[in-house]
Design a protein around this motif. Structure first.
Motif, PDB file in Angstrom:
ATOM      1  N   ASP A  21     -77.883  36.261  56.774  1.00 33.24           N
ATOM      2  CA  ASP A  21     -77.099  37.419  56.345  1.00 33.24           C
ATOM      3  C   ASP A  21     -76.458  38.104  57.547  1.00 33.24           C
ATOM      4  O   ASP A  21     -77.043  38.158  58.631  1.00 33.24           O
ATOM      5  CB  ASP A  21     -77.994  38.410  55.607  1.00 33.24           C
ATOM      6  CG  ASP A  21     -78.328  37.962  54.188  1.00 33.24           C
ATOM      7  OD1 ASP A  21     -78.008  36.807  53.839  1.00 33.24           O
ATOM      8  OD2 ASP A  21     -78.918  38.761  53.432  1.00 33.24           O
ATOM      9  N   LEU A  80     -73.181  41.336  58.540  1.00 32.73           N
ATOM     10  CA  LEU A  80     -72.198  42.322  58.087  1.00 32.73           C
ATOM     11  C   LEU A  80     -71.359  42.727  59.279  1.00 32.73           C
ATOM     12  O   LEU A  80     -71.899  43.028  60.353  1.00 32.73           O
ATOM     13  CB  LEU A  80     -72.900  43.546  57.476  1.00 32.73           C
ATOM     14  CG  LEU A  80     -72.002  44.651  56.898  1.00 32.73           C
ATOM     15  CD1 LEU A  80     -71.115  44.111  55.778  1.00 32.73           C
ATOM     16  CD2 LEU A  80     -72.858  45.810  56.380  1.00 32.73           C
ATOM     17  N   ALA A  85     -64.595  45.054  55.575  1.00 34.20           N
ATOM     18  CA  ALA A  85     -66.019  44.771  55.779  1.00 34.20           C
ATOM     19  C   ALA A  85     -66.241  43.391  55.218  1.00 34.20           C
ATOM     20  O   ALA A  85     -65.823  43.100  54.089  1.00 34.20           O
ATOM     21  CB  ALA A  85     -66.894  45.797  55.080  1.00 34.20           C
ATOM     22  N   GLY A 135     -69.210  40.296  54.775  1.00 34.46           N
ATOM     23  CA  GLY A 135     -70.641  40.082  54.921  1.00 34.46           C
ATOM     24  C   GLY A 135     -71.185  38.976  54.056  1.00 34.46           C
ATOM     25  O   GLY A 135     -70.540  38.500  53.111  1.00 34.46           O
ATOM     26  N   LEU A 189     -71.582  46.239  51.322  1.00 34.08           N
ATOM     27  CA  LEU A 189     -70.283  46.323  51.985  1.00 34.08           C
ATOM     28  C   LEU A 189     -69.866  47.783  52.201  1.00 34.08           C
ATOM     29  O   LEU A 189     -69.301  48.137  53.240  1.00 34.08           O
ATOM     30  CB  LEU A 189     -69.221  45.605  51.150  1.00 34.08           C
ATOM     31  CG  LEU A 189     -69.297  44.079  51.117  1.00 34.08           C
ATOM     32  CD1 LEU A 189     -68.434  43.532  49.984  1.00 34.08           C
ATOM     33  CD2 LEU A 189     -68.864  43.483  52.450  1.00 34.08           C
ATOM     34  N   GLY A 191     -78.220  50.067  56.634  1.00 35.36           N
ATOM     35  CA  GLY A 191     -78.308  48.769  55.980  1.00 35.36           C
ATOM     36  C   GLY A 191     -79.404  48.633  54.960  1.00 35.36           C
ATOM     37  O   GLY A 191     -79.519  47.583  54.313  1.00 35.36           O
ATOM     38  N   PRO A 239     -77.358  43.903  59.471  1.00 38.69           N
ATOM     39  CA  PRO A 239     -77.236  43.253  58.159  1.00 38.69           C
ATOM     40  C   PRO A 239     -77.960  44.053  57.081  1.00 38.69           C
ATOM     41  O   PRO A 239     -79.011  44.653  57.328  1.00 38.69           O
ATOM     42  CB  PRO A 239     -77.912  41.891  58.376  1.00 38.69           C
ATOM     43  CG  PRO A 239     -77.917  41.680  59.855  1.00 38.69           C
ATOM     44  CD  PRO A 239     -78.012  43.044  60.464  1.00 38.69           C
TER      45      PRO A 239
END
Length: 290
Positions: free
Chosen positions: A6, A8, A21, A23, A55, A87, A240
């Motif tokens: 993962d 972002l 964004a 991710g 996001l 996050g 993330p």
């Protein structure tokens, strides 16, 4: 970074004046679906909601959070998701076993679209809130519509979630992108970019597994801008998103006391040898005596 881990990132472009964004949320969506034992229909909606909320965390300042509620008239009823700037994301789907009443997302949501309510806060203090009604039922489209209408910033969110028949790992891939117009952006040009983001080639980029996140970004930018090389841009990798609940024994005990009232709370403790309360977001159980 592993190709399938993962991530972002926050991306800013000057020309066109947009921000993105981008991710990957395999672990986040898998954790949410397993914790709530969501069936494939409810899981598809819930995974889209979790990824979209993740996001949106790039829009938050430090210590801020979103509380997102999406309601439907259909049997799935809706979902509630909390997403923090650091996050941490948690959520619940109100009817995780919707396939007993509906075998498709459309049937699960009903024919009246969705209502979306979002509260933005910092350490418990509400900064702003809004609510909209939309014909979109997928959480990504509904939340993109909310940002455009309530926050008055032209926005689009697209998430691509692919499932696999593995109860221990139901999500094969979950990628998404949020795109917003920045000050000075030509809104007609943004409309063109939005349409390209919603077309099948963009979906294929999000579903494909590229060796590095930057490669996925480059491919997406070249597709959106119709250029042989990605336009000039800056990238910031952020923490993330992860499924994380802030419940604990003390907080759950206090919540039970407030819900029942002190007299009924003490009566419960006296009548039951070991009362247990379950967190609706993560499913963790806590003993009230202790």
């Amino acid at each position: 970074m592993r190709a399938n881990s993962d991530y972002l990132m926050r991306v800013t472009l000057k020309n066109p004046a947009i921000r993105l964004a981008l991710g990957r949320f395999d672990e986040l969506t898998t954790e949410g679906i397993i914790r709530h034992d969501a069936d494939p229909v409810a899981g598809r909606l819930f995974a889209g909601g979790l990824a979209s909320a993740a996001l949106m965390t790039v829009l938050l300042d430090e210590k801020e959070s979103y509380s997102i509620r999406i309601n439907y008239k259909g049997p799935v009823s809706g979902m509630l998701i909390n997403a923090r700037a650091d996050g941490r994301v948690r959520g619940l789907v109100r009817n995780p076993h919707v396939m007993t009443a509906a075998d498709s997302v459309e049937m699960a949501c009903g024919d009246d679209g969705a209502s979306v309510a979002v509260v933005r806060s910092r350490e418990g203090k509400v900064l702003n809130s809004g609510e909209v009604k939309t014909a979109f039922i997928m959480p990504s489209a509904a939340l993109g519509y909310f940002l455009s209408v309530s926050d008055q910033v032209e926005s689009e969110i697209r998430c691509e979630v692919v499932f696999q028949p593995d109860p221990a790992a139901p999500v094969r891939s979950a990628d998404g992108v949020l795109m917003q117009a920045m000050p000075g952006c030509d809104l007609e040009e943004f409309g063109v970019l939005r349409q390209r983001l919603l077309e099948p080639p963009a979906g294929a980029i999000l579903r494909d597994r590229m060796p590095e996140p930057e490669e996925e970004l480059r491919a997406l930018l070249m597709l959106l801008c119709r250029t042989a090389q990605p336009p000039e841009h800056s990238v910031t990798m952020v923490e993330p998103a992860r499924f994380a609940c802030n419940c604990n024994e003390e907080r759950m005990r206090e919540m039970a006391r407030q819900m029942l009232g002190e007299e009924d709370f003490q009566k419960l403790l006296a009548e039951k040898p070991d009362p247990v309360i379950r967190c609706q977001f993560c499913g963790n159980e806590y003993h009230l005596k202790g």
